[in-house]
Structure formats: structure tokens, C-alpha cells
Design a protein around this motif. Structure first.
Motif, PDB file in Angstrom:
ATOM      1  N   UNK A 117       1.035  -1.122   0.050  1.00 43.77           N
ATOM      2  CA  UNK A 117      -0.116   0.137  -0.047  1.00 43.77           C
ATOM      3  C   UNK A 117       0.706   1.155   0.131  1.00 43.77           C
ATOM      4  N   UNK A 118       0.306   2.441  -0.491  1.00 43.19           N
ATOM      5  CA  UNK A 118       1.264   3.533  -0.356  1.00 43.19           C
ATOM      6  C   UNK A 118       1.325   3.833   1.163  1.00 43.19           C
ATOM      7  N   UNK A 119       2.624   4.234   1.273  1.00 42.60           N
ATOM      8  CA  UNK A 119       2.997   4.552   2.889  1.00 42.60           C
ATOM      9  C   UNK A 119       4.449   4.516   2.867  1.00 42.60           C
ATOM     10  N   UNK A 120       5.061   3.736   4.036  1.00 44.35           N
ATOM     11  CA  UNK A 120       6.368   3.834   4.485  1.00 44.35           C
ATOM     12  C   UNK A 120       6.658   2.380   5.018  1.00 44.35           C
ATOM     13  N   UNK A 121       7.965   1.908   4.916  1.00 42.87           N
ATOM     14  CA  UNK A 121       8.517   0.895   5.357  1.00 42.87           C
ATOM     15  C   UNK A 121       9.440   1.263   6.731  1.00 42.87           C
ATOM     16  N   UNK A 122       9.209   0.833   8.004  1.00 43.88           N
ATOM     17  CA  UNK A 122       9.857   1.057   9.142  1.00 43.88           C
ATOM     18  C   UNK A 122      10.776  -0.136   9.542  1.00 43.88           C
ATOM     19  N   UNK A 123      11.922   0.301  10.205  1.00 42.85           N
ATOM     20  CA  UNK A 123      12.687  -0.787  10.737  1.00 42.85           C
ATOM     21  C   UNK A 123      12.868  -0.577  12.446  1.00 42.85           C
ATOM     22  N   UNK A 124      12.403  -1.609  13.150  1.00 44.18           N
ATOM     23  CA  UNK A 124      12.393  -1.655  14.407  1.00 44.18           C
ATOM     24  C   UNK A 124      13.151  -2.767  14.877  1.00 44.18           C
ATOM     25  N   UNK A 125      13.834  -2.483  15.977  1.00 41.34           N
ATOM     26  CA  UNK A 125      14.791  -3.104  16.837  1.00 41.34           C
ATOM     27  C   UNK A 125      13.874  -4.168  17.779  1.00 41.34           C
TER      28      UNK A 125
END
Length: 237
Positions: free
Chosen positions: A88-96
């Protein structure tokens, strides 16, 4: 050895590209891969996404949380890359992820993770099965140790709630929050709603902790484009 090198590229529909050193692995839902290097070894199993613990029950919990029974482990014997595209339109986030940093994410947000991250159903005491609300909002829990990548839809607004603070949120816009934050659901009177009559069903999230809210969700996107889709007719003539 420099180690795994993830790159999140793009704007509206981003790509997660992970470069692996020889012998390194990453886990994801199998059908989500966009492209990968030749020679990559693929192993699909119920044991993946179980934080290194394995077990069929862990995979069943993942399914209850809206995920897949089988996850695919991508291993690069000689090094290589694997890429995943946003749905979907949006963002990809990295989480620890570690024992002090567990997260709840909305079903469908999980993209990929390192092998020791566990992806499971998010159990809530008041709603036992983890299926939140009449509209079927479901959350998954990220725990274990390692790195995970999640897709968040639309624009993202973040809040840090202090102890004693809470926020009422439409469940579809609740993208991610810290797992230790208490979550309740209630019908709010005074607003007409097509699912609940004269009340609006909202999530109430309690601090302390951090929350990520998304401006878009799949249900609202589908409703917005539905009038423009071809309508099937019962008349074959």
C-alpha cells in the motif's frame, strides 16, 4: 564481514532491499518477495518466524494473528540480495526487537525479519482470540531478538503517551505500538456508524509508551475505489 545491509528506497511505494553476506538469512512471508539474487536458498516452514524456538503451535498463533502458517527463510550461501515491495502507499520502518522492546503491529504490516524474531498473535485479555472489534481488526506481536521491517500505510503520526494518558483511535488507523501498553475497545455513543448503528467502535490505548498511527488503511482504500470498479451483472445477455 560487514553484516546484513538493509536499504529502504523510494517514496510513495517504497522497496526494502536487504543485502546479505555469505551464510546470512532473512525471514518473510513467501509471496511478498519482489526480486532476489540467483543462488539464494529458499526454505519454507512453519518453524520460521518463531524466534528460533520452532514448533507448530507458534505457527498456529501466527495464523490467528492474521499471518501465514508458512514463512520463507532466504539464505545467501555466497552473498546476495532480496527485495520486498510495499503493498500500500506508505512507508517501511525498521524496528529493533529485544526482550525490552516488543511491538504490536496491525495484521498485514509484517514485511520481513531476522531469524530470531518471533511473529505471533497479539492476545488481549478482554478479547481473548486477538480479533479486535466487529470489523475484524487483528494485531500481531513482534518479540524475540533481532530486526524487523514493517509496512505502515499512508502518512505516519507518532505520539509518546505518558503514564495516565490515553488516546481514542479508530482501529484501522492504529498501525503499531509498544506491546506493554494496555489496549481496550469500546463503543462511543453519538456517532452513526454503518457497522455498529448509533455508536463508533474505537480503541483506547493507554500510556506510558509510543504509538504509530497511519492515515490510510486497506478497508478505507477499498471503499474509496469500489464505486469505480466494474460491476458484475446477473444478466448474461
Amino acid at each position: 564481514m560487514t553484516g546484513m545491509r538493509p536499504v529502504i528506497a523510494g517514496t510513495t511505494m517504497p522497496i526494502l532491499e536487504i543485502t546479505l553476506d555469505p551464510g546470512e538469512s532473512v525471514v518473510a512471508e513467501g509471496g511478498d518477495v519482489a526480486w532476489l539474487s540467483p543462488g539464494m536458498q529458499l526454505d519454507t516452514s512453519t518453524a520460521h518466524g518463531s524466534g528460533g524456538q520452532g514448533g507448530f503451535m507458534s505457527s498456529l498463533k501466527r495464523v490467528l494473528g492474521g499471518g501465514q502458517l508458512f514463512l520463507t527463510r532466504y539464505t545467501a550461501p555466497a552473498g546476495g540480495l532480496v527485495a520486498f515491495a510495499a503493498q500500500l502507499p506508505g512507508t517501511i520502518r525498521e524496528v529493533q526487537i529485544d526482550p525490552a522492546d516488543n511491538f504490536m503491529i496491525q495484521s498485514g504490516s509484517y514485511t520481513a525479519s531476522t531469524p530470531d524474531v518471533e511473529v505471533s498473535v497479539a492476545l488481549q485479555k478482554k478479547l481473548g482470540a486477538g480479533i479486535f472489534g466487529g470489523a475484524g481488526v487483528v494485531f500481531q506481536k513482534l518479540s524475540g531478538n533481532g530486526t524487523a521491517w514493517v509496512q505502515l500505510a499512508g502518512e505516519i503520526t507518532e505520539y509518546e503517551l505518558a503514564a495516565g494518558q490515553s488516546l481514542l483511535i479508530h482501529p484501522g488507523h492504529l498501525a503499531m505500538f509498544r506491546a506493554e501498553m494496555p489496549l481496550e475497545f469500546a463503543s462511543i455513543k453519538g456517532i452513526k456508524n454503518k457497522f455498529f448503528g448509533d455508536s463508533l467502535f474505537l480503541a483506547e490505548l493507554h500510556g506510558p509508551g509510543h504509538v504509530w498511527l497511519q492515515s490510510m488503511n486497506a478497508a478505507k482504500l477499498a471503499a474509496a475505489i469500489e464505486p469505480y470498479l466494474p460491476q458484475q451483472s446477473g444478466d448474461k445477455n
